[in-house]
Design an enzyme around this catalytic site. Structure first.
Site, PDB file in Angstrom:
ATOM      1  N   GLU A 103       0.882  -1.166   0.000  1.00  0.00           N
ATOM      2  CA  GLU A 103       0.000   0.000   0.000  1.00  0.00           C
ATOM      3  C   GLU A 103       0.911   1.203   0.000  1.00  0.00           C
ATOM      4  O   GLU A 103       1.349   1.661   1.038  1.00  0.00           O
ATOM      5  CB  GLU A 103      -0.934  -0.049   1.216  1.00  0.00           C
ATOM      6  CG  GLU A 103      -2.135   0.849   1.020  1.00  0.00           C
ATOM      7  CD  GLU A 103      -1.812   2.303   1.311  1.00  0.00           C
ATOM      8  OE1 GLU A 103      -1.220   2.976   0.427  1.00  0.00           O
ATOM      9  OE2 GLU A 103      -2.145   2.755   2.410  1.00  0.00           O
TER      10      GLU A 103
ATOM     11  N   GLU B 186       4.636  11.095  -1.759  1.00  0.00           N
ATOM     12  CA  GLU B 186       5.466  10.144  -0.985  1.00  0.00           C
ATOM     13  C   GLU B 186       6.442   9.373  -1.866  1.00  0.00           C
ATOM     14  O   GLU B 186       7.421   8.823  -1.384  1.00  0.00           O
ATOM     15  CB  GLU B 186       4.666   9.119  -0.167  1.00  0.00           C
ATOM     16  CG  GLU B 186       3.783   9.708   0.888  1.00  0.00           C
ATOM     17  CD  GLU B 186       3.039   8.656   1.695  1.00  0.00           C
ATOM     18  OE1 GLU B 186       3.566   7.548   1.872  1.00  0.00           O
ATOM     19  OE2 GLU B 186       1.930   8.964   2.156  1.00  0.00           O
TER      20      GLU B 186
HETATM   21  N1  SAH Z   1       1.203  -1.751   4.702  1.00  0.00           N
HETATM   22  C1  SAH Z   1       0.772  -0.960   5.835  1.00  0.00           C
HETATM   23  C2  SAH Z   1       1.475   0.383   5.921  1.00  0.00           C
HETATM   24  C3  SAH Z   1       1.306   1.276   4.702  1.00  0.00           C
HETATM   25  S1  SAH Z   1       2.073   2.866   4.923  1.00  0.00           S
HETATM   26  C4  SAH Z   1      -0.722  -0.790   5.767  1.00  0.00           C
HETATM   27  O1  SAH Z   1      -1.301  -1.070   4.723  1.00  0.00           O
HETATM   28  O2  SAH Z   1      -1.312  -0.348   6.756  1.00  0.00           O
HETATM   29  C5  SAH Z   1       3.615   2.654   4.143  1.00  0.00           C
HETATM   30  C6  SAH Z   1       4.664   2.001   5.018  1.00  0.00           C
HETATM   31  O3  SAH Z   1       5.772   1.711   4.180  1.00  0.00           O
HETATM   32  C7  SAH Z   1       5.203   2.863   6.147  1.00  0.00           C
HETATM   33  O4  SAH Z   1       5.175   2.141   7.355  1.00  0.00           O
HETATM   34  C8  SAH Z   1       6.636   3.197   5.723  1.00  0.00           C
HETATM   35  O5  SAH Z   1       7.534   3.322   6.825  1.00  0.00           O
HETATM   36  C9  SAH Z   1       6.973   1.992   4.862  1.00  0.00           C
HETATM   37  N2  SAH Z   1       7.983   2.232   3.822  1.00  0.00           N
HETATM   38  C10 SAH Z   1       8.002   3.244   2.915  1.00  0.00           C
HETATM   39  N3  SAH Z   1       9.047   3.124   2.089  1.00  0.00           N
HETATM   40  C11 SAH Z   1       9.704   2.003   2.462  1.00  0.00           C
HETATM   41  C12 SAH Z   1      10.878   1.353   1.987  1.00  0.00           C
HETATM   42  N4  SAH Z   1      11.561   1.857   0.972  1.00  0.00           N
HETATM   43  N5  SAH Z   1      11.279   0.225   2.608  1.00  0.00           N
HETATM   44  C13 SAH Z   1      10.583  -0.282   3.663  1.00  0.00           C
HETATM   45  N6  SAH Z   1       9.472   0.302   4.174  1.00  0.00           N
HETATM   46  C14 SAH Z   1       9.030   1.439   3.582  1.00  0.00           C
END
Ligand code: SAH
Length: 356
Positions: free
Chosen positions: A157, A166
């Site tokens: 997501e 983002e």
């Molecule tokens: N999958 C969860 C969170 C979505 S928000 C849900 O659906 O509720 C996006 C998440 O991705 C955040 O926690 C952020 O810290 C993480 N994230 C973003 N870029 C990332 C990367 N390059 N590697 C690992 N995690 C990442």
């Protein structure tokens, strides 16, 4: 998170980084010279810090249209997930990983999360739900981590306001190029940005009041106020009655199985609307939809739609105001050149311009 994210550590990290980037050949990650794109630049520290907050994750978990569509997509794509290996990019609380294990009967799920506090929360929740034999939480950026095997499915997501805010999709594409088996499935697999002209009647009336305030013309105050309020794109919930025309497609990212890594830096699109009624065009509203399913067969596509008529989500809609309230008649054609360009100061954000 503190030990990995202090500025000093960041510098060290960058010097010795094995971070995968768009343009890197798989297995050739250290050769930064071949990199066409990088997201470890300005804004990244703030970006990950924002996700080190339980309330941000609680907001996403309570967004039922969001969570519900992922669950529906898992159920509709069972044959792709059952007994297969899944990678959850940016696992946060671990929700998608746990749904894939529990309701998708995945054999193994790798839940990769950059923020240490969230990775540890995800680990606790996986244990609490008895899924530890099938869900492995890995703390680190997807660009840095090593997985024990390639995967059949990538679920993530990654969507931000107006879809691309983002810039997380780039990380998902890096993951795809490195870890998805040939023929593997991306969830979601398609993404589009829609646009429509909108009214803002309460705002128009408020600003117009300045041109006759108790018989006095104070319109420069109104104009300055309008400019101040509308400098930035506004994230707001648009009621469907504010739309002046049927929405049109502004950006189609196409099939995320084949979208080129680095292909989200800039978009430009000439759009035309036909007004459905008379009114005052105040701005262009943007929103997105994403689809889950193999695009070629298209029959079981599950969609997450964030348009003004769909159940409200935390993304709402994003409005770029024109700075004027342009009177329009029914049946009028309105054209605009829409540009979204990743900001140089903070590549996590986009500069959006609308030229009419
Ligand atoms: N999958 C969860 C969170 C979505 S928000 C849900 O659906 O509720 C996006 C998440 O991705 C955040 O926690 C952020 O810290 C993480 N994230 C973003 N870029 C990332 C990367 N390059 N590697 C690992 N995690 C990442």
């Amino acid at each position: 998170m503190a030990e990995a994210m202090t500025p000093g550590d960041e510098d060290d990290d960058r010097e010795t980084s094995k971070r995968q980037r768009c343009g890197d050949e798989a297995g050739n990650s250290a050769d930064a010279a071949t990199s066409s794109y990088t997201l470890d630049g300005p804004g990244d520290e703030d970006y990950f810090e924002a996700y080190d907050s339980l309330s941000v994750h609680a907001l996403m978990l309570s967004d039922e249209p969001r969570v519900g569509v992922y669950l529906a997509a898992i159920k509709a794509n069972l044959e792709s997930i059952q007994d297969k290996v899944v990678l959850d990019v940016g696992a946060g609380s671990g929700i998608l990983s746990m749904l894939a294990a529990k309701h998708g009967a995945a054999a193994r799920v790798y839940a990769v999360e950059a923020v240490p506090g969230m990775a540890s929360l995800a680990r606790d929740l996986v244990l609490r739900n008895g899924l530890q034999d099938r869900v492995t939480v890995i703390q680190g950026r997807i660009e840095d981590v090593e997985l024990p095997e390639k995967v059949d499915v990538i679920i993530s997501e990654w969507m931000g306001f107006y879809l691309v805010h983002e810039s997380m999709l780039e990380s998902v594409l890096v993951a795809r190029d490195r870890w998805l088996k040939p023929g593997g499935v991306m969830m979601p697999s398609s993404a589009r940005i829609w646009a429509a002209p909108v009214e803002a009647e309460p705002l128009r009336r408020e600003i117009e009041r300045y041109s006759n305030l108790h018989g006095l013309d104070l319109s420069p105050v109104g104009e300055a106020e309008l400019a101040r309020r509308l400098r930035e794109p506004q994230v707001e919930a648009i009621e469907a009655h504010r739309l002046l025309a049927a929405p049109v497609l502004a950006v189609d990212l196409g099939d995320l199985h084949s979208l080129k890594c680095g292909g989200t830096a800039e978009f430009s699109s000439q759009v035309s609307f036909f007004t459905l009624r008379a009114g005052h065009a105040a701005g262009i509203a943007f929103w997105f939809d994403v689809g889950f399913g193999k695009l070629s067969t298209d029959k079981n596509v599950v969609k997450l739609n964030t348009d003004p008529g769909s159940p409200p989500t935390h993304w709402q809609q994003t409005v770029v105001y024109l700075g004027v309230f342009a009177p329009v008649e029914a049946g009028e054609e309105l054209s605009a050149l829409v540009k979204l360009k990743q900001s140089e100061e903070n590549p996590r954000q986009y500069d959006i311009t609308v030229d009419t």
